[in-house]
Motif scaffolding. Structure first.
Motif, PDB file in Angstrom:
ATOM      1  N   LEU A  89      13.219  -5.133 -13.375  1.00  0.00           N
ATOM      2  CA  LEU A  89      12.929  -3.575 -13.429  1.00  0.00           C
ATOM      3  C   LEU A  89      14.513  -2.619 -13.759  1.00  0.00           C
ATOM      4  N   ARG A  90      13.420  -1.766 -15.428  1.00  0.00           N
ATOM      5  CA  ARG A  90      14.993  -1.129 -15.330  1.00  0.00           C
ATOM      6  C   ARG A  90      15.090  -0.205 -14.144  1.00  0.00           C
ATOM      7  N   ILE A  91      14.314   0.568 -13.446  1.00  0.00           N
ATOM      8  CA  ILE A  91      14.017   0.810 -12.050  1.00  0.00           C
ATOM      9  C   ILE A  91      13.528   0.506 -11.112  1.00  0.00           C
ATOM     10  N   MET A  92      14.210   0.003 -10.119  1.00  0.00           N
ATOM     11  CA  MET A  92      13.667  -0.856  -8.652  1.00  0.00           C
ATOM     12  C   MET A  92      12.957   0.777  -7.853  1.00  0.00           C
ATOM     13  N   PRO A  93      11.295   0.209  -7.676  1.00  0.00           N
ATOM     14  CA  PRO A  93      11.040   1.489  -6.853  1.00  0.00           C
ATOM     15  C   PRO A  93      12.060   1.490  -5.934  1.00  0.00           C
ATOM     16  N   ILE A  94      12.022   2.421  -5.614  1.00  0.00           N
ATOM     17  CA  ILE A  94      12.273   3.553  -3.431  1.00  0.00           C
ATOM     18  C   ILE A  94      11.032   2.312  -2.916  1.00  0.00           C
ATOM     19  N   ILE A  95      11.520   2.175  -1.648  1.00  0.00           N
ATOM     20  CA  ILE A  95      10.622   1.583  -0.852  1.00  0.00           C
ATOM     21  C   ILE A  95      10.367   1.890   0.775  1.00  0.00           C
ATOM     22  N   VAL A  96       8.689   2.192   0.787  1.00  0.00           N
ATOM     23  CA  VAL A  96       8.858   2.473   1.885  1.00  0.00           C
ATOM     24  C   VAL A  96       7.617   1.886   2.664  1.00  0.00           C
ATOM     25  N   PHE A  97       7.501   1.164   4.105  1.00  0.00           N
ATOM     26  CA  PHE A  97       6.693   0.460   4.676  1.00  0.00           C
ATOM     27  C   PHE A  97       5.619   1.070   5.411  1.00  0.00           C
ATOM     28  N   CYS A  98       4.059   0.855   5.251  1.00  0.00           N
ATOM     29  CA  CYS A  98       3.327   1.871   5.932  1.00  0.00           C
ATOM     30  C   CYS A  98       2.583  -0.079   6.614  1.00  0.00           C
ATOM     31  N   TYR A  99       2.431   1.249   8.064  1.00  0.00           N
ATOM     32  CA  TYR A  99       0.849  -0.325   8.770  1.00  0.00           C
ATOM     33  C   TYR A  99      -0.356  -0.151   8.103  1.00  0.00           C
ATOM     34  N   ASP A 100      -0.730  -0.889   7.758  1.00  0.00           N
ATOM     35  CA  ASP A 100      -1.989  -0.932   7.145  1.00  0.00           C
ATOM     36  C   ASP A 100      -3.603  -1.278   8.783  1.00  0.00           C
ATOM     37  N   ASP A 101      -3.544  -0.963   8.598  1.00  0.00           N
ATOM     38  CA  ASP A 101      -4.913  -0.699  10.030  1.00  0.00           C
ATOM     39  C   ASP A 101      -6.499  -0.994   9.670  1.00  0.00           C
ATOM     40  N   THR A 102      -6.955  -1.066   8.147  1.00  0.00           N
ATOM     41  CA  THR A 102      -8.034  -1.183   8.200  1.00  0.00           C
ATOM     42  C   THR A 102      -9.044  -2.940   8.731  1.00  0.00           C
ATOM     43  N   LEU A 103      -8.173  -4.089   8.659  1.00  0.00           N
ATOM     44  CA  LEU A 103      -8.530  -4.504   9.646  1.00  0.00           C
ATOM     45  C   LEU A 103      -9.311  -4.247  11.173  1.00  0.00           C
ATOM     46  N   LEU A 104      -8.487  -3.216  11.732  1.00  0.00           N
ATOM     47  CA  LEU A 104      -9.109  -3.532  12.838  1.00  0.00           C
ATOM     48  C   LEU A 104      -9.545  -2.114  12.757  1.00  0.00           C
ATOM     49  N   LYS A 105      -9.932  -1.335  11.813  1.00  0.00           N
ATOM     50  CA  LYS A 105     -10.937  -0.976  11.282  1.00  0.00           C
ATOM     51  C   LYS A 105     -12.279  -1.690  11.084  1.00  0.00           C
ATOM     52  N   GLY A 106     -11.815  -2.536   9.878  1.00  0.00           N
ATOM     53  CA  GLY A 106     -13.106  -3.065  10.177  1.00  0.00           C
ATOM     54  C   GLY A 106     -14.119  -3.977  11.392  1.00  0.00           C
ATOM     55  N   ASN A 107     -13.293  -4.946  12.291  1.00  0.00           N
ATOM     56  CA  ASN A 107     -13.623  -5.112  13.051  1.00  0.00           C
ATOM     57  C   ASN A 107     -14.112  -3.796  14.818  1.00  0.00           C
ATOM     58  N   LYS A 108     -13.887  -2.913  14.131  1.00  0.00           N
ATOM     59  CA  LYS A 108     -14.327  -1.679  14.607  1.00  0.00           C
ATOM     60  C   LYS A 108     -16.058  -1.627  14.427  1.00  0.00           C
ATOM     61  N   ILE A 109     -15.956  -1.010  13.103  1.00  0.00           N
ATOM     62  CA  ILE A 109     -17.729  -1.332  12.891  1.00  0.00           C
ATOM     63  C   ILE A 109     -18.239  -2.291  12.855  1.00  0.00           C
ATOM     64  N   SER A 110     -17.837  -3.087  13.049  1.00  0.00           N
ATOM     65  CA  SER A 110     -18.622  -4.086  12.756  1.00  0.00           C
ATOM     66  C   SER A 110     -19.192  -4.401  14.093  1.00  0.00           C
ATOM     67  N   LEU A 111     -18.406  -3.969  15.083  1.00  0.00           N
ATOM     68  CA  LEU A 111     -18.836  -4.457  16.798  1.00  0.00           C
ATOM     69  C   LEU A 111     -19.704  -2.922  16.590  1.00  0.00           C
ATOM     70  N   LEU A 112     -19.642  -1.943  16.561  1.00  0.00           N
ATOM     71  CA  LEU A 112     -19.989  -1.112  16.293  1.00  0.00           C
ATOM     72  C   LEU A 112     -21.793  -1.650  15.687  1.00  0.00           C
ATOM     73  N   LEU A 113     -21.787  -2.148  14.701  1.00  0.00           N
ATOM     74  CA  LEU A 113     -23.602  -2.578  13.859  1.00  0.00           C
ATOM     75  C   LEU A 113     -23.307  -4.058  14.797  1.00  0.00           C
ATOM     76  N   LYS A 114     -23.247  -4.598  15.340  1.00  0.00           N
ATOM     77  CA  LYS A 114     -23.466  -5.418  15.908  1.00  0.00           C
ATOM     78  C   LYS A 114     -24.880  -4.922  17.419  1.00  0.00           C
ATOM     79  N   LYS A 115     -23.366  -3.472  17.801  1.00  0.00           N
ATOM     80  CA  LYS A 115     -24.314  -3.217  19.074  1.00  0.00           C
ATOM     81  C   LYS A 115     -25.775  -2.386  18.042  1.00  0.00           C
ATOM     82  N   ASN A 116     -25.947  -2.240  17.747  1.00  0.00           N
ATOM     83  CA  ASN A 116     -27.476  -1.309  17.078  1.00  0.00           C
ATOM     84  C   ASN A 116     -28.351  -2.582  17.037  1.00  0.00           C
TER      85      ASN A 116
END
Length: 116
Positions: A89-116
């Motif tokens: 690549l001509r320009i290598m991008p500056i990298i910033v690491f972030c936490y992806d919490d979509t799996l935890l949010k998905g599990n939380k929503i799934s548990l809420l849906l199972k309760k109802n």
């Protein structure tokens, strides 16, 4: 008509593949004792910045997520150097690491849906 598969998407996919390989095989930091997966990479339109979203699998919950992100963000220079060797690549991008919490949010929503 705009292309459905533009250059930034292709570069993001290639970065995701290469960064996951670098973290898995080349990054030998003894402080990281967990399995790290690169779930997504978002690249800016000018390809100068890349946000790398990570998810962690830690059975013992010994490592704090913030500590791992600090370690990885401090090693971005080394990761970029290895990426320069793997990608042309001509320009290598500056990298910033972030936490992806979509799996935890998905599990939380799934548990809420199972309760109802």
């Amino acid at each position: 008509m705009e292309k459905s598969f533009n250059r930034s998407m292709r570069i993001a996919q290639e970065l995701q593949k290469n960064i996951s390989m670098i973290i898995q095989f080349s990054l030998k930091d003894p402080r990281i004792m967990t399995m790290i997966t690169v779930s997504q990479v978002q690249v800016s339109k000018d390809l100068s910045h890349a946000q790398v979203f990570l998810s962690f699998f830690d059975k013992n919950k010994k490592m704090n997520i913030k500590e791992i992100l600090i370690i990885l963000n401090n090693s971005t220079g080394y990761i970029r150097k290895l990426l320069c060797k793997k990608m042309r690549l001509r320009i290598m991008p500056i990298i910033v690491f972030c936490y992806d919490d979509t799996l935890l949010k998905g599990n939380k929503i799934s548990l809420l849906l199972k309760k109802n």
